[in-house]
Design an enzyme around this catalytic site. Structure first.
Site, short mmCIF file in Angstrom:
data_model
loop_
_atom_site.label_atom_id
_atom_site.label_comp_id
_atom_site.label_asym_id
_atom_site.label_seq_id
_atom_site.Cartn_x
_atom_site.Cartn_y
_atom_site.Cartn_z
N GLY A 541 -3.80 12.26 3.13
CA GLY A 541 -4.67 11.82 1.84
C GLY A 541 -6.16 11.94 2.38
O GLY A 541 -6.42 12.38 3.49
N ASP A 660 -3.10 -4.45 -5.02
CA ASP A 660 -2.85 -2.68 -5.20
C ASP A 660 -1.46 -2.56 -5.28
O ASP A 660 -0.88 -1.72 -4.65
CB ASP A 660 -3.43 -2.20 -3.67
CG ASP A 660 -3.69 -0.62 -4.22
OD1 ASP A 660 -3.96 0.27 -3.21
OD2 ASP A 660 -3.56 -0.08 -5.54
#
Ligand SMILES: *[C@@H]1O[C@H](CO)[C@@H](O)[C@H](O)[C@H]1NC(C)=O
Ligand SMILES: *[C@@H]1O[C@H](CO)[C@@H](O)[C@H](O)[C@H]1NC(C)=O
Ligand SMILES: *[C@@H]1O[C@H](CO)[C@@H](O)[C@H](O)[C@H]1NC(C)=O
Ligand SMILES: *[C@@H]1O[C@H](CO)[C@@H](O)[C@H](O)[C@H]1NC(C)=O
Ligand SMILES: *[C@@H]1O[C@H](CO)[C@@H](O)[C@H](O)[C@H]1NC(C)=O
Ligand SMILES: *[C@@H]1O[C@H](CO)[C@@H](O)[C@H](O)[C@H]1NC(C)=O
Ligand SMILES: *[C@@H]1O[C@H](CO)[C@@H](O)[C@H](O)[C@H]1NC(C)=O
Ligand SMILES: *[C@@H]1O[C@H](CO)[C@@H](O)[C@H](O)[C@H]1NC(C)=O
Ligand SMILES: *[C@@H]1O[C@H](CO)[C@@H](O)[C@H](O)[C@H]1NC(C)=O
Ligand SMILES: *[C@@H]1O[C@H](CO)[C@@H](O)[C@H](O)[C@H]1NC(C)=O
Ligand SMILES: *[C@@H]1O[C@H](CO)[C@@H](O)[C@H](O)[C@H]1NC(C)=O
Ligand SMILES: *[C@@H]1O[C@H](CO)[C@@H](O)[C@H](O)[C@H]1NC(C)=O
Length: 846
Positions: A541, A660
């Site tokens: 990522g 999150d």
């Protein structure tokens, strides 16, 4: 274990072993013991008095247990002790003065207990002390001047206590200090000028006190300073030009004080700055063109001052900017097309200034924008249709300007969570895709409602499914960007876990690998991945990569490693440390287990349990895997996540908000069981829960509670909302954006529950599955409520799943969503006050 058979035992390491009960007294019968590590278990009871017999002990670590009672004064007999860690327990009472006899002590960690009283004068005898952590207790009183004897001190953390008085002058002797954290106490008076002697200081946290006076000239001598936090005090005066000497500064926070005058031009030298927060002061004058030199800036907060003039042309050079807040100033002029180079910009807040001119059509360049507030200015011209291409936008406020023309061209804006176009000069018909928006959003214009009707729900869904794929790709990027922007300095203190793997580098970094099944060594990991060779990489990522490693004992672990560049970035560093901090504090069946970590400047990685099936997000987007995830597996996922969140919010010693929750952060093992991961954003809440925590907005777009668009106050109800999104997504097989949009506006009566179920799975036949789906969707709708107060607590959700009390008298196919939503208003999950038909009473939980 019978310890009496091991009279020569010198090392006893049992961290993370699910140990319960009291600390066994037999340990005291090990006269040769030098090293005792019982940390991160569930040990209860008091510290046994007989520990005083272990006179050879050098290392004693019981952090993260539930030890109660006082610190026994006789611990002072362990004269060889170098490392004493009693943090994160339930200890109370004062620090016994006898600890002053531990002349060899280098690390003393007491934080996260309920200790009280003042710092004993005798602390001055611990002259070898390098780290002293006392934060998050109820200590009080003045700081004794004897603290000035601790000349080896590198880290001093006294934050979140009730300390009073001025910052003592004896601190001037602590010339080795790198971290001085005094925030959230009741300190008064000025920053003393001798602060200049603390030449090695890298982090200085003074926020949340009652300090006053101006910034001393001498601050310019602290050339290593990377973080300076002075917000929420009563500082005043001009910012001195000496601040320009702090060339290492990454984070400068001066907000909510009484600073005056213009920003000195010497600020231009602070080219490493990533966060500059000056909001709510009395600054005046223009933003000078040198802001363009802050190439690394990701967050710029200037709101609530009296800055004026136009935005300097050069601001367009701040291409890394993610948050820009200029509201409530006196800025004027046009916003230039240069501002549209900010491809990373997430929030642009310009309201309540005197900006004029058109909204530039180049605004379409702000591809990451989620929040656009231009209200209460004098923007004119048409609303550029390019706004419609900002697919991430969820908040749009153009209220109180002089905008003209029609709004029909914004055809993609139907994804907005919040829109306000009132008090402009707009004309024409309100487009049908905005027909459900509260009409107040259009007041003060010449807009009228047309006679068009919404498309049928099916057409609506098909249209948006295509959109979703586009949006999800961007979503992934945003998740990583939010990693990037959540920068705040390194507050997690380094913990030395094992004497053998400990290396203290010159620069103060620590390498910390825990033991795992006896042994995980740094070398094993390097060997198992051939020094992080690409062939072991299973995902990557923006922030780093995930590797799969098979250890010599056969165990497979996942490693999350920061890229080299990112490892030097304090904001990534922070989120890594945050994750370590929280994952070490929690233990739950459905929360991913952290086996160890290495937090070193050159090599940062975390060691996790390996999850064979990847994320729920990916599983739901793969048709084969989605079908493997049958109804009972999906219900289990929702239940497990509810229990895990209930644990985080209600059963931890100090409640944690995850912040999150998204299907990306729920991982599946080979049995398709779900585990909550990614605690990079998590925060502790005050145990009491009535308190609020303010923070920068974080999380994954599409899962963020709507109130976070206009308030920065976070509490556990944000997680509840995100859980609602994930629960709906699990049942629907796709993100429930249409449902959310309807919940924000009005709920159509004719949408049936069976229509929204994932079409790849058969309509459930068993009554028990159908009932459970009804329950999950009802609760999810309650969780998605716009008003945080009307969302249930995770404990209620979790209990509702354990012992459901839900009436559904109709055939499954005749249940509509509106009906389930109305059911919620009876708050049946609290006491089951509704009529329950007897056949629906059976246990449905896992
Ligand atoms: C601290 O040190 C001084 C001398 O350096 C000694 O007289 C005193 O007894 C010590 N206090 C304790 C509690 O050990
Ligand atoms: C410290 O706490 C104990 C109980 O935990 C209490 O008895 C004592 O009075 C407190 N002392 C101070 C100085 O507040
Ligand atoms: C600050 O630094 C200057 C030169 O860099 C030096 O002359 C001065 O003595 C220092 N001040 C203190 C208090 O150390
Ligand atoms: C700072 O506060 C103290 C009281 O806490 C006061 O006596 C002093 O005058 C204040 N100084 C300034 C510069 O405001
Ligand atoms: C801003 O960027 C432009 C080109 O991108 C460059 O020419 C200019 O020098 C930069 N300004 C500053 C102050 O760095
Ligand atoms: C900005 O404000 C200052 C006074 O604070 C004033 O002298 C100056 O003319 C203003 N500049 C603009 C462009 O309005
Ligand atoms: C509208 O904006 C102007 C500035 O452009 C401001 O003075 C006024 O207070 C605003 N009105 C409302 C109702 O916000
Ligand atoms: C806003 O701008 C228009 C011209 O675009 C001007 O006529 C009007 O007076 C301005 N309004 C305010 C409140 O400054
Ligand atoms: C909408 O209104 C227009 C005229 O304003 C009319 O021609 C049209 O038939 C109406 N459509 C519907 C569905 O009522
Ligand atoms: C690394 O692994 C190889 C086999 O893959 C083994 O021969 C070697 O001894 C290992 N080295 C260490 C330091 O464990
Ligand atoms: C919780 O905090 C509030 C204020 O934040 C306080 O009034 C209340 O007494 C606290 N309750 C408990 C149980 O600590
Ligand atoms: C928490 O925030 C809400 C809304 O901002 C406010 O009403 C409430 O008083 C706050 N609670 C505490 C304890 O600060």
């Amino acid at each position: 274990m019978n310890f009496s058979l091991l009279p020569n035992l010198a090392f006893l390491e049992l961290p993370e072993n699910f140990l319960t009960g009291i600390i066994p007294l037999q340990i005291c019968a090990l006269p040769k013991l030098m090293y005792l590590d019982l940390s991160n278990n569930n040990l209860t009871g008091e510290l046994p008095l007989c520990l005083q017999n272990l006179i050879l002990l050098e290392f004693l670590d019981i952090h993260l247990n539930q030890i109660v009672g006082y610190i026994p004064p006789k611990l002072g007999n362990l004269k060889r002790l170098i490392h004493l860690d009693l943090s994160f327990n339930l200890l109370c009472g004062t620090i016994p003065t006898t600890l002053a006899k531990l002349r060899n002590l280098m690390q003393l960690y007491l934080q996260g207990n309920s200790l009280n009283g003042s710092i004993p004068l005798e602390i001055g005898n611990l002259t070898d002390l390098a780290c002293l952590s006392m934060e998050d207790n109820t200590f009080s009183g003045f700081i004794p001047s004897e603290i000035g004897n601790l000349k080896s001190l590198i880290e001093l953390r006294l934050s979140s206590n009730f300390f009073i008085g001025p910052i003592p002058s004896s601190l001037a002797h602590l010339t080795s200090l790198r971290i001085l954290d005094l925030h959230d106490n009741f300190f008064v008076g000025p920053i003393p000028s001798y602060v200049a002697k603390l030449r090695n200081l890298m982090q200085l946290y003074l926020q949340g006190n009652s300090l006053n006076g101006s910034i001393p000239l001498e601050i310019g001598n602290l050339t290593d300073l990377a973080c300076l936090s002075m917000e929420d005090n009563t500082f005043s005066g001009f910012i001195r030009s000496e601040i320009g000497s702090l060339k290492s500064l990454i984070e400068l926070r001066l907000s909510s004080n009484f600073f005056v005058g213009p920003i000195p031009s010497s600020l231009a030298h602070l080219t490493s700055l990533r966060i500059l927060d000056l909001h709510d002061n009395f600054f005046v004058g223009p933003i000078l063109s040198y802001v363009a030199k802050f190439r690394n800036l990701t967050q710029l907060y200037l709101q609530g001052n009296s800055f004026n003039g136009s935005i300097a042309l050069e601001i367009g050079n701040l291409t890394n900017l993610a948050y820009l807040s200029l509201e409530e100033n006196e800025f004027s002029g046009c916003i230039m097309s240069e501002i549209c180079n900010f491809h990373s910009l997430i929030e642009l807040r310009l309201s309540s200034n005197s900006f004029t001119g058109p909204i530039p059509s180049e605004i379409e360049g702000l591809k990451s924008l989620t929040h656009l507030d231009l209200s209460s200015n004098n923007f004119s011209g048409k609303i550029p249709h390019q706004l419609g291409s900002l697919v991430m936008l969820s908040y749009l406020n153009l209220r109180n300007n002089s905008l003209q023309g029609t709004v029909t061209q914004l055809n993609e804006l139907f994804r907005l969570n919040y829109i306000d176009l009132s008090s402009n000069h707009l004309t024409g018909e309100i487009p049908h895709y905005l027909a459900n928006v509260d009409y107040k959003a259009f007041y003060g214009n010449e807009l009228f409602f047309g006679n068009g009707t919404l498309e049928k729900i099916d057409g609506f869904k098909r249209m948006s499914r295509v959109m979703h794929m586009k949006i999800y790709i961007i979503l992934m990027a945003i998740a990583f960007i939010s990693f990037l922007v959540l920068g705040s300095c390194i507050i997690f203190r380094h913990r030395v876990k094992s004497m053998k793997s400990e290396t203290v580098e010159k620069n103060g970094d620590f390498l910390s690998i825990w033991n795992y099944d006896g042994r995980i060594a740094y070398e094993d990991i390097i060997n198992a991945t051939e020094d992080f060779d690409i062939k072991y990489c299973i995902g990557t990522g923006g922030y780093g990569s995930v590797y799969r490693a098979q250890l010599p004992n056969g165990k497979i672990v996942a490693l999350k490693k920061l890229h080299h560049l990112e490892a030097e970035d304090p904001s990534f560093d922070q989120s890594f440390r945050n994750e370590v901090k929280h994952l070490t504090e929690v233990r739950h069946r459905s929360i991913i287990k952290l086996h160890g970590f290495c937090l070193h400047r050159r090599c940062m990685f975390l060691v996790y349990e390996y999850m064979e099936r990847g994320s729920l997000f990916c599983a739901l987007r793969d048709d084969v895997e989605a079908m493997e995830l049958d109804w009972s597996k999906r219900l289990n996922i929702v239940w497990d996540m509810a229990h895990a969140l209930s644990y985080l919010h209600h059963d931890c010693a100090r409640p944690i908000v995850h912040r999150d929750i998204s299907s990306n952060n729920i991982l599946l093992d080979n049995k398709m069981q779900a585990f909550l991961s990614d605690f990079g954003m998590a925060r502790l809440l005050e145990p009491n829960f009535s308190s609020n925590l303010t923070a920068n907005i974080a999380g994954t777009h599409g899962y963020i509670a709507p109130e976070l668009a206009y308030t920065l106050v976070i509490n556990e109800k944000c997680d509840v909302y995100s859980f609602g999104v994930v629960a709906m997504e699990t049942i629907m097989g796709e993100h429930p954006s249409d449902i959310i949009l309807m919940l924000m506006t009005f709920f159509r009566e004719d949408i049936m529950l069976h229509q929204i179920l994932d079409p790849r799975l058969p309509i459930p036949r068993e009554n028990s599955v159908a009932r459970s789906i009804v329950l999950v969707v009802s609760l999810a709708l309650a969780c998605l409520s716009n008003d945080p107060k009307s969302r249930p607590a995770m404990k209620q959700v979790s209990e509702a799943f354990r012992a459901p009390k839900l009436a559904f008298p109709k055939p499954f196919r005749s249940i509509s969503l509106a009906q389930l939503q109305k059911n919620n208003q009876g708050v049946w999950w609290e006491g089951g006050s509704r009529e329950t038909s007897s056949s629906l009473q059976e246990e449905q939980g896992p």
